[in-house]
Scaffold this active site. Structure first.
Site, PDB file in Angstrom:
ATOM      1  N   TYR A  92       5.562   8.905   2.034  1.00 44.11           N
ATOM      2  CA  TYR A  92       4.537   8.840   0.918  1.00 44.11           C
ATOM      3  C   TYR A  92       4.084  10.110   0.459  1.00 44.11           C
ATOM      4  CZ  TYR A  92       0.557   9.698   4.201  1.00 44.11           C
ATOM      5  OH  TYR A  92      -0.236  10.438   4.986  1.00 44.11           O
ATOM      6  N   CYS A  93       3.759   9.917  -0.806  1.00 46.40           N
ATOM      7  CA  CYS A  93       2.897  11.074  -1.492  1.00 46.40           C
ATOM      8  C   CYS A  93       1.599  10.521  -1.864  1.00 46.40           C
ATOM      9  CB  CYS A  93       3.712  11.618  -2.527  1.00 46.40           C
ATOM     10  SG  CYS A  93       4.407  10.573  -3.887  1.00 46.40           S
ATOM     11  N   TRP A  94       1.207  11.106  -3.097  1.00 43.96           N
ATOM     12  CA  TRP A  94      -0.163  10.819  -3.463  1.00 43.96           C
ATOM     13  C   TRP A  94      -0.135   9.253  -4.184  1.00 43.96           C
ATOM     14  CZ3 TRP A  94      -5.066  10.699  -3.479  1.00 43.96           C
ATOM     15  CH2 TRP A  94      -5.827  10.394  -4.492  1.00 43.96           C
ATOM     16  N   TYR A 121      -0.367   7.242  -0.970  1.00 40.59           N
ATOM     17  CA  TYR A 121      -1.620   7.304  -0.136  1.00 40.59           C
ATOM     18  C   TYR A 121      -2.706   6.591  -0.921  1.00 40.59           C
ATOM     19  CZ  TYR A 121      -5.936   9.041   1.206  1.00 40.59           C
ATOM     20  OH  TYR A 121      -7.494   9.207   1.645  1.00 40.59           O
TER      21      TYR A 121
END
Length: 348
Positions: A92-94, A121
């Site tokens: 995952y990222c932002w 996130y």
């Protein structure tokens, strides 16, 4: 949802959770037990963001792609060099965008069954906020009340050792809860990280057993408790600790000994009480501090600050305090564990 993305409720299906955001983003908060493998450094993300606004989105994307590819290659040679062929990571990222998509694509090209967290996130953070509105209401609380220095924290730790179910909010917040409660390293987690730790702690609890918890105000240092939890604490069954004044001073001298290692910092903490006490009294406490009259300083803090403040707030906030189980505690004695077991026997 694309072919390689999954929702948050499937996170436990994976061998490892990989956070590809920058170290600064990761430090502020992250999914518990996630591994940080950034595809852009802190500085690189700033550079790309600036270029996107000041040059062009195309040029920023082209440079970003090169940097991301280079960093993924480094991680493949180092961080993930020992992962087995059947490894299943969740990435995952932002917000489930290009950073996590890039790593997910490369991992699947290699042969790993990688998936991207849908919404990134941000979806996890929404889940945390929603959980804090409902999770606290699932449990029954035994609230340890008592004046500052009465030994609530030591008893809570002893209760945990005696196999009682406990929730140590001050440990999660890295703060002792009073104006002098800043830990020796002087650092609390971010509010988001505290929220994440709190949700994780709740999800380890058994709703069929009572939860022992310290009486807390709405804030612990710089951090705020969720309203649902504050309300549950204030409505909980109370255990009122009764500790002698001498024992309280001995405990405070022990627990706050580190404050005397940085007298100027201690002075600044005392100065924060100026809105509650006269300047003359604050100056007197500063004098006691610099003259090393530790016992006298804590005696005055107990008599003139902590006890009056406790009397004002506790009776107003804790609905069941009048019906509290009263328990005499000797928090500085070596048999604190046996004392905890005695309390449990009384409450059973």
């Amino acid at each position: 949802m694309n072919a390689f993305s999954v929702s948050l409720d499937r996170a436990t299906d994976f061998d490892e959770v990989i956070d590809v955001r920058t170290p600064l983003e990761f430090a502020e908060d992250h999914i518990p037990d996630a591994l940080n493998a950034p595809v852009l450094s802190n500085e690189e993300r700033v550079t790309i963001g600036t270029m996107y606004k000041q040059v062009s989105p195309f040029e920023a994307t082209r440079l970003g792609a090169a940097l991301v590819a280079r960093n993924i290659a480094k991680h493949l040679e180092t961080t993930f060099a020992d992962r087995p062929r059947n490894w299943r990571p969740l990435i995952y990222c932002w917000r489930g965008g290009k950073r996590s998509a890039s790593m997910t694509t490369w991992f699947n090209m290699i042969g790993w069954r990688a998936r991207q967290l849908e919404g990134g996130y941000k979806s996890y953070r929404r889940d945390v906020v929603a959980a804090l509105e409902t999770l606290p209401q699932r449990y029954r609380y035994m609230v340890l009340t008592g004046n500052t220095g009465s030994g609530k924290t030591r008893l809570l730790q002893a209760l945990a050792e005696a196999d009682a179910q406990t929730l140590d909010l001050e440990a999660l917040a890295c703060h002792r809860g009073s104006v002098l409660g800043l830990p020796p390293h002087g650092q609390q987690p971010s509010q988001k990280a505290f929220d994440s730790a709190l949700v994780a702690a709740f999800r380890r609890l058994d709703a069929n057993r009572p939860v022992f918890i310290e009486a807390e105000s709405r804030r612990i240092g710089t951090l705020s408790l969720p309203a649902a939890l504050t309300n549950q604490i204030h409505d909980g069954t109370c255990v009122s600790l009764e500790t002698t004044r001498d024992d309280r001073i001995r405990l405070l001298l022990d627990d706050y000994a580190h404050l005397f290692e940085n007298v100027d910092l201690f002075k600044s903490q005392l100065s924060k009480l100026a809105g509650l006490h006269s300047h003359a009294r604050i100056r007197e406490w500063h004098t006691l501090l610099y003259e090393g009259r530790r016992k006298e300083l804590f005696e005055q803090l107990i008599d003139l600050h902590y006890d009056p403040a406790y009397a004002r707030s506790t009776g107003k906030n804790f609905a069941k305090l009048a019906d509290a189980t009263r328990f005499t505690l000797r928090p500085v004695d070596a048999d604190i564990l046996e004392q905890a077991r005695t309390l449990l026997a009384r409450l059973s």
